[in-house]
Each structure stands twice: as C-alpha cells, then as structure tokens.
Design an enzyme around this catalytic site. Structure first.
Site, PDB file in Angstrom:
ATOM      1  N   ARG A  71       0.992  -0.942   0.011  1.00 44.07           N
ATOM      2  CA  ARG A  71       0.230   0.267  -0.230  1.00 44.07           C
ATOM      3  C   ARG A  71       0.704   1.108   0.209  1.00 44.07           C
ATOM      4  O   ARG A  71       2.046   1.365   0.647  1.00 44.07           O
ATOM      5  CB  ARG A  71      -1.215   0.186   1.345  1.00 44.07           C
ATOM      6  N   LYS A 111      -2.887  -2.621   8.185  1.00 46.28           N
ATOM      7  CA  LYS A 111      -3.789  -2.111   8.404  1.00 46.28           C
ATOM      8  C   LYS A 111      -3.976  -3.432  10.079  1.00 46.28           C
ATOM      9  O   LYS A 111      -3.758  -4.706  10.049  1.00 46.28           O
ATOM     10  CB  LYS A 111      -5.098  -2.728   7.860  1.00 46.28           C
ATOM     11  N   HIS A 150      -3.047   2.638  -5.712  1.00 45.86           N
ATOM     12  CA  HIS A 150      -3.511   1.503  -5.155  1.00 45.86           C
ATOM     13  C   HIS A 150      -3.137   0.792  -6.980  1.00 45.86           C
ATOM     14  O   HIS A 150      -3.715  -0.623  -5.997  1.00 45.86           O
ATOM     15  CB  HIS A 150      -4.613   1.675  -4.461  1.00 45.86           C
ATOM     16  N   ARG A 164      -0.995  -2.033  -7.162  1.00 42.57           N
ATOM     17  CA  ARG A 164      -0.993  -3.087  -6.013  1.00 42.57           C
ATOM     18  C   ARG A 164      -1.844  -4.266  -6.642  1.00 42.57           C
ATOM     19  O   ARG A 164      -1.457  -5.569  -6.615  1.00 42.57           O
ATOM     20  CB  ARG A 164      -1.137  -2.524  -4.601  1.00 42.57           C
ATOM     21  N   HIS A 192      -4.666  -9.523   3.721  1.00 41.04           N
ATOM     22  CA  HIS A 192      -5.544  -9.843   3.847  1.00 41.04           C
ATOM     23  C   HIS A 192      -5.846 -11.172   4.541  1.00 41.04           C
ATOM     24  O   HIS A 192      -5.894 -11.800   4.136  1.00 41.04           O
ATOM     25  CB  HIS A 192      -6.389 -10.429   2.112  1.00 41.04           C
ATOM     26  N   TYR A 245      -9.491  -8.425  -5.830  1.00 41.30           N
ATOM     27  CA  TYR A 245      -8.513  -7.270  -5.033  1.00 41.30           C
ATOM     28  C   TYR A 245      -8.098  -8.110  -7.024  1.00 41.30           C
ATOM     29  O   TYR A 245      -7.530  -7.580  -6.744  1.00 41.30           O
ATOM     30  CB  TYR A 245      -7.936  -7.883  -4.339  1.00 41.30           C
TER      31      TYR A 245
END
Length: 306
Positions: free
Chosen positions: A161, A184, A252, A255, A278, A287
């Site tokens: 990211r 995250k 993004h 990615r 993830h 994704y």
C-alpha cells in the site's frame, strides 16, 4: 458535536481511544468513525427534539433507524457510503451495549442498503511497466525522479500500500531480501523484495540530497520532510495522462496489478493473500479480479484428492 450530550460525547471519545490503542486503526479511519457516529447522534437529537443521553440511546427503535437512513439518502448519501456509516454506528453500539448492559437489537438488526461493489481495475502488464518508466520523466530533478520510480516500483513489485511504502525508514535501507510490513490493524506480514525494487531504492538513496538516519523517513519530499502520498498520486496522474490510461490507474492500482499478474503467472491464491495481508480469501479473489474458471483451476490444483 454541540448537539450531542456530554455523556454521549465522552462515550464516543472513549470508544475511539480504544480503537486506536487496541485495534490499531489508522487516523483516517478514526476520523471517519468520529464523523459518522457524531452525525448519527446529532440526527437523533434533532429527531427526538432533545439531547440523547446514554439512557435515551438504549431506547432507539427500528423506526428511528429507518428515519436516519431515509434522511441520509435524502441528503444525497449513496448506498455504499451509507453502508459504511451504518457499520460505524453498529460498531459503536456493540461496544456501548456491552459497557452499559443493554440490548442493541434495533440498531444491530438494521440492514445495510445493497450496492454493487466496485472491483479494482489492475493495469495490463505492459501498462504497469510503462507507468514506472513514464513516472521517471515527470521531474526535472534526478533525485526526485529516482524517488518516484522507487516508490511506484515498491507498489507494483512488492504489492505494498502507498502508506506502507512511505512508512519505511532509513533503518529499512538498503532493502533486505524480505521486508516486515505492518499493515492495517497492525497486522504483520513478510514481503519478498524483488531485485528491481532494491535497485530502484539504492539509486534513489545515492541521489537523495537529504541525510538518511535510521529513524527518519526513507522517502523525502523536496524540503526533506516525509513524502506525502499526494506527491505520488500527482506524478502518477501526469504519467497516466501521457499514456492515455484511465483515472483508475492510481497508486493502489499498482498493488492490484501486482496481485493479478502474480496470479496469472501461476501464483497460489493463498500465498498472494498472505503477501497482500488480506484477512479473507474472498477479498483477495475480488482484489485480483480472478475469474471463476481461474479460481476453479487453482482450487482443483490445490485441493487434496481423496
């Protein structure tokens, strides 16, 4: 927040502090939650013509929730944004109900509006390479050009990211064979570093005029401060215009492209999930824009036969 009672304001702040300390939520997420729940509490004050203390919040009804959602839609809030707001309100209510000992069924049973999730749009392999090459041409300064190439190469070559790439410090350079990335929710993952990314960062460091230290940001702005994501967003916007790429060709998207191209080359979906950080395999599937046939191919190859 003037419409919100002191007790509710204090509860909201306590909840947000808990998310920051325990769940490791980002500042942007915390600010979004604060705004969403504050707006909800303010609406309930106006809806009932009185400040909603904690006791009043326990009496929120299904009708109240419908009124709030109708107000949001009438105000132009889209289905996706409303679903996000409802999610924040429910999260706050779960915490509040456990703390105060009441049943939050009316809030938690409220259904989010249906909306079509926008699938990410990865770049084609040649477009991804062209993006990196064209980014280098956007600056008249050699060190800035090298910096931008290094960042975009990390996004595409390592699946980072942009916030993760810009969080690297001098202690991370020269880049090792693998990087420990904190993503995250403070979730850690190990990411292999391809030679092209290592070489791009090495070249940037050779040209960067600002002194490096283990605690300083690796990537610097022109004045030596931490590089802003907007700088990379801006340089990619210029590059995509020159290449005739759509507006979806963002940092993004690099990615997304990393994951999609890795899967197309025969990468394992579970391994890609780990590389991206993830929590859910379904997120990785969306994704990578993987089609059903490709997914079944991976499944059949990996599934243990009886």
């Amino acid at each position: 927040m003037s419409l919100i009672s002191p007790a509710c304001r204090d509860a909201l702040q306590l909840w947000l502090e808990g998310l920051t300390a325990l769940a490791g939520r980002s500042e942007n997420t915390i600010n979004a939650y604060r705004g969403d729940v504050s707006d909800f509490l303010s609406f309930m004050t106006l809806h009932h013509s009185e400040r909603q203390g904690l006791a009043a919040l326990e009496r929120i009804t299904v009708s109240d929730m419908r009124a709030w959602m109708a107000h949001q839609r009438e105000s132009g809030v889209g289905a996706r944004s409303l679903a996000r707001k409802l999610s924040a309100v429910k999260s706050f209510y779960r915490w509040l109900a456990e703390r105060e000992g009441f049943e939050p069924t009316a809030v938690l049973s409220t259904r989010a509006p249906k909306y079509t999730k926008k699938l990410p749009r990865p770049l084609a392999e040649d477009a991804a390479r062209a993006m990196i090459e064209t980014v280098e041409l956007q600056s008249g300064s050699d060190w800035v050009a090298a910096r931008d190439v290094a960042v975009v190469t990390l996004l595409y070559g390592c699946g980072l990211r942009i916030s993760e790439a810009l969080s690297l410090t001098g202690a991370d350079a020269p880049l090792p064979n693998t990087l420990r990335i904190v993503g995250k929710g403070n979730k850690e993952r190990i990411v292999p570093v391809i030679p092209a990314a290592r070489q791009a960062v090495d070249r940037y460091m050779e040209l960067c005029p600002h002194p490096q230290s283990p605690t300083a940001p690796l990537f610097r702005g022109v004045r030596g401060k931490a590089l802003s994501p907007r700088a990379i967003q801006g340089v990619m916007a210029k590059a995509r215009m020159q290449l005739g790429l759509p507006a979806t060709a963002t940092p993004h998207a690099m990615r997304h492209s990393f994951a999609t191209h890795l899967l197309s080359a025969g990468g394992d979906l579970r391994a890609i999930q780990e590389l991206l950080g993830h929590a859910s395999l379904s997120t990785t599937q969306a994704y990578t824009a993987v089609d059903t046939a490709r997914l079944m191919e991976v499944y059949n190859r990996a599934h243990p036969k009886a």
